[in-house]
Design an enzyme around this catalytic site. Sequence first.
Site, PDB file in Angstrom:
ATOM      1  N   ASP A  35       0.879  -1.168   0.000  1.00  0.00           N
ATOM      2  CA  ASP A  35       0.000   0.000   0.000  1.00  0.00           C
ATOM      3  C   ASP A  35       0.916   1.218   0.000  1.00  0.00           C
ATOM      4  O   ASP A  35       1.505   1.556   1.027  1.00  0.00           O
ATOM      5  CB  ASP A  35      -0.890  -0.041   1.255  1.00  0.00           C
ATOM      6  N   LYS A  87       2.942  11.239  -3.314  1.00  0.00           N
ATOM      7  CA  LYS A  87       1.887  10.617  -4.134  1.00  0.00           C
ATOM      8  C   LYS A  87       1.063  11.669  -4.868  1.00  0.00           C
ATOM      9  O   LYS A  87       0.547  11.416  -5.949  1.00  0.00           O
ATOM     10  CB  LYS A  87       0.988   9.799  -3.209  1.00  0.00           C
ATOM     11  N   GLU A 134      -7.244   0.631  -4.531  1.00  0.00           N
ATOM     12  CA  GLU A 134      -7.259   0.540  -3.067  1.00  0.00           C
ATOM     13  C   GLU A 134      -8.605   0.080  -2.501  1.00  0.00           C
ATOM     14  O   GLU A 134      -8.631  -0.814  -1.656  1.00  0.00           O
ATOM     15  CB  GLU A 134      -6.817   1.877  -2.465  1.00  0.00           C
TER      16      GLU A 134
END
Lengths: 207, 622
Positions: free
Chosen positions: B8, B71, B170
């Site tokens: 993740d 990100k 996700e």
Amino acid sequence: MDCWSCQSEVGSREAFCAACGAIQPPDPSEDHFSLLGMPRRYALDPAELERRFRDLSRRLHPDRFARAAPRERRLSLERATRLNDAHRVLRDSRRRAEYLLRLAGADALAGGGAADPAFLEEQLALREALAEARGAGDGEAGLRLAAEARARLGRAEQEIAALFAEQELGRERLAEIARRLARARFDEQLAAEAEGGPAPAGARGGP
Amino acid sequence: MPRAIGIDLGTTHSLVAHVDERNRPRVIAVDGGSPLLPSAVHYGADGSVEVGWSARRRAPERPVDTVLSVKRLMGRGPADLRPEDRGIYRFDEAGPVVKLVVAEGRRSVTPVEVSAEILRVLRRRAGEALDGPPGGAVITVPAYFDDAQRQATRDAGRLAGLEVLRLLNEPTAAAVAYGLDQRSQGLFAVYDLGGGTFDVSILRLEGGVFEVLATGGDTHLGGDDFDRAVAEVLLARGLEPAGARPGPALLRGAVAAARELREALTAREEAEVDAPLAEGRRLRARLGRAELEELIRPLVERTTAPCLRALADAGVGEGRRVDGVVLVGGATRTPLVKRHVRALFGQEPLCDLDPDTVVALGAALQADALDRGGREDLLLLDVIPLSLGVEMMGGVVEKIVQRNSTIPASATQQFTTYADGQTGMVVHVVQGERELARDCRSLARFTLRGIPPLPAGLARVEIRYAVDADGILQVSAREVHTGVEQSIQVKPTYGLSEEEVERMLIESIEHAAEDVSERFLREWRVEADRMLASLESGLRLDGELLSPAEREPIAQRMAGLRQAVAGDDHLAIKAWMDSLDAASREFAERRMNEHVARALAGHRLEELAGEAAPRPVPPKEG
């Protein structure tokens, strides 16, 4: 046809070789209905379609081939792509109808609705009404137009189903269906615009 | 046997997980016993790179050289950067790819490289925990990530030496962890509010098949935004001494304080902060939960529209309810967010699994399944989050693949020429739901040449879009009569080219081996001298192609490179060369065009004229 992996005889539409289990290339001539093992007709059982789609996905999806040889990975990607494309068309009644017309070689008729002067005039009037409602900031009138368009859509769906149910699907009937589809496309767009948002992705008469 | 891992790669922290011998997913401790590795990377002036808590601790004192929330920059071009993303960093603006200037100006790094540093640490820790290098990896991405952001993530994985088996959305990963854990069936919504991104997915779970029906979101909305809003109020209220515009280091400190305060208010009605900040200042303030909620309410409400649209797209109309709502992401611990979700979906949300680790656990399950060639009770059918289209004459977008199409997917559409004798067609690939291309995300632009010169509307060009199981697009265009064909893996306008990734791969190996630095110093000095000489002669010959303002950044970088060549820091030389290369690319292109134009003067001008955007062929292909 011979299996690319073990050279045994394989039917052109078999996804896997019976002898060695290798995934086989898709047959480009296979249509969406036979790909999903459904009868080639408008009326279909949605639950059955979903069941077959899930079963085939389980066998063909690239996730099953993440560790396979590059060729098998590619074939799985091709087959899964075709499966998803077929499922997307068949599960949507309007796309399914358009696809049946195309299979019947009648897709050129799909533009037929636009040539109908009465329909053209109706389109213009409805567009004007929507523009007016918007210009006046009359949200209620807009929603009324949307509701009317949705009602027409519901009726069109029934009529299209009835036309497809006829024994003989001659050119005239196909042209009739094509005209109704053109209207349905227009109504869908009008309703979406009047409701003020983009059309729901699944429902739009896309490619 | 090497084991596959699930990663993740989060905005604020990252995790790695694997499936143990008893088939249970487990997170791996990475940073001092915790499974959470802060997504923070610090670049020291001495060439050192630190990742995780130690990097985050450096953030207040060395804000510019410590990259947080990278990100948010993935797959973005300089023009996409929002002020809150730019934050305090220094950017190298020259090229098409965003670059951060770090290590006290000695290095410029792309977000892909920064992410790769985080991934490298996760890979190493997993290798230690599993007694051997991991066999393959699934990396999760926000469902709402576009093509460029996905490609950037995949590049980062490669750069970190991972075999990326799949990019996984996700919310889907969370659903897998939940669904397999609880053996659930039915219709579920996953509400995922992380540090920097928001996703919502509607899934149907049946017989081990996780079918995503619709997804929506916002790639610029998360806990980070909550913290910024709180920090502003804290600074206005309790900065001592007050006054004077706070600098970057101070802002960083205030945001960190805001984060702690916000987390404290999850359990308490009131909390206070008393923290020393940079510049010898201090932050002292109290905040009540009601005040906090007023501050973040507008942000939380921004999640409503994507949820409603996803529900509508999934065919869950008014009066119908999903069977369960799963909360994912640290920001969903906020009581206001929980209340909002409850009201929105008309039920109590599920949060039995830790919202911080559930995505990594799901990624591990999927990695393990992929590694084993599939698992009978697990198949994921995901969708593409945003429609893919092509720009038509007049700037309108024709959608080719609709959003929420199950992937892999493909679609073809025919287009025709716009002008008589048109021999080229510009294919501008865009992603998004808006009607006009300029409002959508530009993914790539290429020209199909060699169309036979025919009267307008007669040539037929077929454009095919194919999206793979990672959600990444490939486009091909073919002229139907002649079969002239062009196929491109859509390399995003703001992405890295294959060569750049290769170069970075080599560089990352170079950086690991300090003893070879001497060799690079020599080689790059030679290379730099060659580059300078060639540019000098170019400017002498064709200098008039540049305005003085355009010439300035090139001259500046040339001076910088000369200075670096005189020193003995090979990394500095390389950084200046890259920067100069990017800054002078436009000049090189103009020179090229100029020379081509001179060579072609008087010849075949019609060949060059006829290029325009495509026009649809009526009737549309069904």
